[in-house]
Design an enzyme around this catalytic site. Structure first.
Site, PDB file in Angstrom:
ATOM      1  CD  GLN A 101      44.903  36.162  39.198  1.00 53.19           C
ATOM      2  OE1 GLN A 101      45.202  37.008  38.364  1.00 53.19           O
ATOM      3  NE2 GLN A 101      45.659  35.901  40.247  1.00 53.19           N
ATOM      4  CB  CYS A 131      46.549  43.217  40.609  1.00 52.58           C
ATOM      5  SG  CYS A 131      47.026  44.324  39.267  1.00 52.58           S
TER       6      CYS A 131
END
Ligand SMILES: Cc1cc2nc3c(=O)[nH]c(=O)nc-3n(C[C@H](O)[C@H](O)[C@H](O)COP(=O)(O)O)c2cc1C
Length: 357
Positions: A101, A131
């Site tokens: 990622q 995030c």
């Protein structure tokens, strides 16, 4: 295993679970890559390194995604990023594909970082667009991309072009309560940027990791998106996980906090075991983790790094409350790995614990 070894020869299993009822242990195809089952390890910052991913695979995870890695750090060749975060153990790929990622906000930097990730041996790239941490969002990365869809599309295209690998995106449903911009962005990422799958965390970014995930939003995306949808959020208990997998029609589930110190949950979900680990198995498993951490980080750094892991394994020992908190406290001040291991080995469990706790 050579790069491309997970390329699917039979693409008939492609797509999400929609239509006939699908089981968690069924193989599927993601962007041309065969995934042996539908139980995946989620990206976990500061945790999801090669040995945590390998542990998930040893217990049956079909695919494991790395912790988020800065595309800038890769672009500028940061030593620890290159040596530690981009490390892929060959054994990881014996059990299924590895996805790395990336996060970032600059498409040119992303293109170069994605190429480096492909050269490091990844089978797939996941992009972090979920995030909520201010340090990440204030740079325009992570969940901030929900408010900047053109940039999000440019990043996804750049990752594909740079790597030549399938690209998935992990998204929140929105930034604040009532905001469902993540669903619209998911559609554009698939249709306009060629993204192969979307992992949806149906909590808004402002909620961080608390509150009840809205699984109906996952079901809605499954119904409308022309690509597999991976479900993440609130997945801790095997019966609950099976129920939401069936109810949403998601192509796969992605375990996060529910898997911490509990790799047995993967085994349970893929039908490889039904019983709970006994205390000696828990101690042996932590021993394996300690050995990997020592090899990866050296004795001293491993000792500090593993402090966050200890409470997860203490929880699996089903100790009486007072004993568990005393053990946790002793572990936090253990001077080295040897002491920590001895503390664990001498802990006594009064009774086997429930598998899905
Ligand atoms: C400690 C921690 C670190 C995480 N790191 C990442 C990350 O690096 N990238 C990401 O996309 N999500 C990250 N997440 C989110 C998880 O992948 C997952 O989507 C989220 O925790 C919801 O699942 P859960 O409720 O089952 O834990 C993190 C979550 C936690 C608790």
């Amino acid at each position: 295993m050579s790069p491309g070894a997970w390329a699917a020869s039979d693409t008939s299993a492609a797509g999400g679970a929609g239509g006939a009822r699908t089981a968690l242990d069924e193989p599927w195809v993601l962007g041309g890559v065969r995934v042996p089952n539908r139980v995946l390890l989620a990206p976990l910052a500061g945790i999801g390194n090669w040995f945590v991913r390998l542990q998930a695979k040893r217990y049956g995870a079909g695919m494991a995604v790395s912790e988020m890695v800065s595309s800038h750090a890769i672009h500028y060749g940061n030593r620890r990023t290159m040596q530690e975060l981009l490390r892929i153990d060959p054994r990881e790929r014996e059990h299924g594909p590895v996805s790395i990622q990336l996060f970032g906000q600059d498409p040119d930097v992303m293109r170069h970082a994605a190429r480096t990730v492909a050269e490091a041996g990844a089978d797939m790239i996941d992009l972090n667009m979920g995030c909520p941490v201010p340090k990440v969002c204030k740079t325009g990365a992570g969940a901030a991309l929900l408010s900047d869809p053109e940039r999000a599309l440019a990043l996804a295209r750049a990752a594909r072009e740079g790597s030549g690998l399938p690209v998935t995106v992990k998204l929140r449903c929105g930034r604040r309560p009532g905001d469902h911009s993540g669903l619209a962005l998911a559609h554009r990422l698939v249709t306009d940027a060629g993204v192969s799958a979307i992992a949806l965390h149906p909590r808004v970014a402002s909620a961080h990791h608390s509150g009840q995930p809205d699984y109906e939003l996952v079901a809605e995306l499954v119904r409308t998106l022309d690509a597999p949808v991976i479900l993440t959020g609130g997945l801790r208990d095997a019966d609950h996980i099976r129920a939401v997998f069936a109810a949403t029609g998601a192509a796969a589930v992605m375990l996060a906090r529910g898997s911490l110190g509990n790799p047995w949950l993967f085994a349970q979900l893929v039908g490889a075991r039904t019983d709970a680990p006994d205390p000696s198995e828990v101690v042996a498993e932590l021993d394996w983790v300690m050995g990997c951490a020592r090899e990866h980080l050296g004795e001293e750094r491993a000792g500090r790094y593993l402090r966050k892991f200890y409470p997860w394994y203490v929880a699996r020992l089903a100790l009486e409350h007072g004993c568990a908190s005393a053990l946790r406290a002793q572990l936090q001040s253990a001077p080295d790995l040897g002491h920590a291991r001895a503390l664990f080995a001498s802990a006594r469990a009064p009774a086997p614990l429930a598998m899905s706790a």
